[in-house]
Enzyme design. Structure first.
Site, PDB file in Angstrom:
ATOM      1  N   LYS A  71       0.850  -1.201   0.000  1.00  0.00           N
ATOM      2  CA  LYS A  71       0.000   0.000   0.000  1.00  0.00           C
ATOM      3  C   LYS A  71       0.882   1.245   0.000  1.00  0.00           C
ATOM      4  CE  LYS A  71      -3.901   1.978   2.615  1.00  0.00           C
ATOM      5  NZ  LYS A  71      -4.799   1.779   3.768  1.00  0.00           N
ATOM      6  N   SER A  97      -9.740   1.753   2.747  1.00  0.00           N
ATOM      7  CA  SER A  97      -8.881   2.501   1.877  1.00  0.00           C
ATOM      8  C   SER A  97      -7.835   1.650   1.153  1.00  0.00           C
ATOM      9  CB  SER A  97      -8.158   3.584   2.683  1.00  0.00           C
ATOM     10  OG  SER A  97      -7.320   3.004   3.668  1.00  0.00           O
ATOM     11  N   SER A 149      -9.909  -0.607   6.937  1.00  0.00           N
ATOM     12  CA  SER A 149      -9.335  -0.498   5.597  1.00  0.00           C
ATOM     13  C   SER A 149      -8.626  -1.732   5.057  1.00  0.00           C
ATOM     14  CB  SER A 149      -8.368   0.676   5.530  1.00  0.00           C
ATOM     15  OG  SER A 149      -9.100   1.856   5.380  1.00  0.00           O
TER      16      SER A 149
HETATM   17  N1  GLN Z   1     -13.323   3.969   5.978  1.00  0.00           N
HETATM   18  C1  GLN Z   1     -12.715   4.421   7.183  1.00  0.00           C
HETATM   19  C2  GLN Z   1     -12.354   5.879   7.052  1.00  0.00           C
HETATM   20  O1  GLN Z   1     -12.681   6.446   6.080  1.00  0.00           O
HETATM   21  C3  GLN Z   1     -11.543   3.573   7.536  1.00  0.00           C
HETATM   22  C4  GLN Z   1     -10.281   3.983   6.895  1.00  0.00           C
HETATM   23  C5  GLN Z   1      -9.086   3.173   7.322  1.00  0.00           C
HETATM   24  O2  GLN Z   1      -9.200   2.148   7.992  1.00  0.00           O
HETATM   25  N2  GLN Z   1      -7.920   3.650   6.962  1.00  0.00           N
HETATM   26  O3  GLN Z   1     -11.766   6.464   7.891  1.00  0.00           O
END
Ligand code: GLN
Length: 521
Positions: A79, A154, A178
């Protein structure tokens, strides 16, 4: 033998035995990336030359009879939130365009030391803020099961590249879901380890008390293999845990007889898609067949997970992202392009009054308090995308004098209650099961106009991070329309061996994780 058809475990065994060279394996995945990623957009950067050179060195060492590492020859996608000294690291933000970190993240260093081959950096929501990958400054990722749909986020690039067999394994990060949510929406397996199990050094910080790195792969066994390498104490991250790293792969065989899996009524909240519900119910039935007992438990504060998370995470983000000001870190708005303040001519902010933009007029160049303020404003204004700005504003507001107690301090109290719920539940059960997401993959664009609808996507995943425990997500079926359905298991701190063993047992009894999207054959 087609490398893309092998599991990570099979790849490292084949390379070790000399049945497959690291070069041939790496080439096979690079070729798939070249062929498929034009329509998926999972990668922000692919370093073909470097990957093949690394692979060639591993093959040479093996041929010379020298020792090779436990992941020798295994292609891994990382990532773009993790620093790589030899590849750009952008966090999918214009703010970090062209940034080359001076060092490798601890996870990346461990992967290299284990002789894994880093093939490239994967697309993501900007600064890991989002649940659909549509917040990337470099375009959305397309779900390999249906290119018109989001892969989740994400870590959507990491999930999609594994689902499309462009890499056998990818690294993701999980602040509120994420790793688990995109794994669920893309039909792969993703593990969010206990907070502190994997070092965060070199992971671009989003919300430091929640962020955790973890493996994403096609099976729990492959996640176990990768976790063995990336887990462990790092003196460079004071929050990393000193606990020994178990041999996760060797602990998979133990049967599930006697394992107690909790089922939470709160998980069956309104809005749970009926096909997802049916898939989840069937998964519980499989666990029962495997010898586990299903016990109803309560997480009474789980319903406050989303509001609590959307205070704690933006507050930490607003502080973490303060460093991107064009001077310390991040792109600097160039003078001479667009608006420019004349030094010595711009208005000066009066102490206690500041500079004020008129509604409908915005701040004019000559209204910046100083060229320095202009540089800050324009660098941050142009460098960050809308969702990141929204989070910074939410967090700054909730932390400001007068609101701190009402919002941030209160959220921390609720966070404690959520954690307490888990501690009590884990006195009665070993793991907690349920859906990862309330719906299968949604259409690209479906939720972009409604931030609240997007935040609700995180309903089942954020509490794990707030409580600091671990969770794993894996496919438990498909909808009639052919979209994967994800199942989530959560476990107490450092229960990764149990999470992996239960998910692995499920995968020995089912074949959902072996299905592949037709479009990526
Ligand atoms: N969807 C969540 C957010 O927008 C989780 C994001 C994450 O785990 N990095 O914050």
């Amino acid at each position: 033998m087609q490398p893309a058809e092998l599991s990570a475990t099979e790849i490292v065994a084949a390379v070790r035995q000399g049945d497959l060279t690291a070069v041939r394996c790496t080439e096979a995945f690079l070729d798939r990336i070249a062929r498929l990623d034009g329509s998926i957009n999972a990668f922000l950067h692919v370093d073909r030359e470097a990957a093949l050179a690394t692979a060639a060195r591993i093959d040479e060492r093996r041929r010379a009879g020298k020792p090779i590492g436990p992941l020798a020859g295994l292609p891994v996608a990382v990532k773009d939130a993790l620093c790589t000294a030899d590849q750009p690291t952008t966090c999918a933000s214009k703010m970090l365009a062209g940034f080359r970190p001076p060092y490798d993240a601890d996870t990346v260093a461990r992967l290299r030391a284990a002789d894994a081959v880093i093939v490239g950096k994967t697309n993501m929501d900007e600064f890991a803020m989002g649940g659909s990958n549509e917040n990337s400054a470099f375009g959305p990722v397309h779900n390999p099961w249906d290119l018109a749909r989001a892969p989740g986020g994400s870590s959507g690039g990491s999930a999609a590249c594994v689902a499309a067999d462009m890499a056998p394994v990818a690294i993701g990060s999980d602040t509120g879901g994420s790793i688990r949510q995109p794994a669920g929406l893309c039909g792969i397996t993703g593990l969010k380890p206990t907070y502190g199990r994997v070092s965060r050094r070199g992971l671009v910080a989003f919300a430091s008390s929640l962020d955790q790195i973890g493996p994403m792969a096609r099976s729990a066994a492959d996640c176990a293999l990768v976790l063995e390498t990336i887990a462990g104490h790092d003196p460079g991250d004071s929050t990393s845990l000193a606990a020994d790293v178990p041999h996760y792969t060797e602990l998979l065989d133990q049967p599930l007889a006697g394992l107690r899996i909790g089922r939470v009524p709160e998980h069956y909240a309104a809005g749970l898609d009926p096909e997802v519900r049916a898939g989840v119910d069937e998964a519980f039935a499989v666990f029962r067949t495997a010898g586990a007992t299903i016990v109803d438990v309560e997480l009474p504060h789980a319903k406050y997970g989303v509001p609590t998370y959307y205070l704690v995470a933006p507050c930490e983000a607003s502080s973490n992202l303060a460093r991107y000001d064009g001077a310390h870190y991040g792109v600097r708005a160039e003078p001479g392009k667009g608006v420019r303040a004349e030094p010595g001519k711009g208005v000066r902010a009066e102490p206690g009054k500041g500079v004020r933009a008129e509604p409908g007029k915005g701040v004019r160049a000559d209204e910046f308090a100083s060229p320095l303020v202009e540089m800050y404003c324009r660098s941050r204004g142009e460098g960050f995308g809308p969702e990141v700005k929204r989070r910074i504003m939410l967090g700054t507001y909730a932390l400001s004098a007068g609101y701190y107690d009402a919002y941030y301090a209160k959220a921390l109290k609720v966070r404690r209650l959520i954690r307490q719920d888990y501690l009590e539940a884990f006195e009665r059960v070993d793991l907690i099961g349920g859906p990862v997401s309330a719906t299968p993959a949604f259409r690209l664009g479906e939720k972009t106009g409604d931030p609240l609808a997007m935040y609700l996507v995180d309903l089942y995943t954020v509490a794990t991070n707030l409580a600091g425990v671990g969770g794993i997500s894996f496919p438990c079926g498909f909808t009639k329309g052919g979209l994967p359905i994800g199942f989530q298991l959560q476990g107490p701190a450092l229960a990764e061996p149990t999470l992996l063993r239960a998910a692995d047992r499920f995968q020995r009894l089912t074949d959902w994780h072996t299905r592949r999207p037709k479009a990526c054959a």
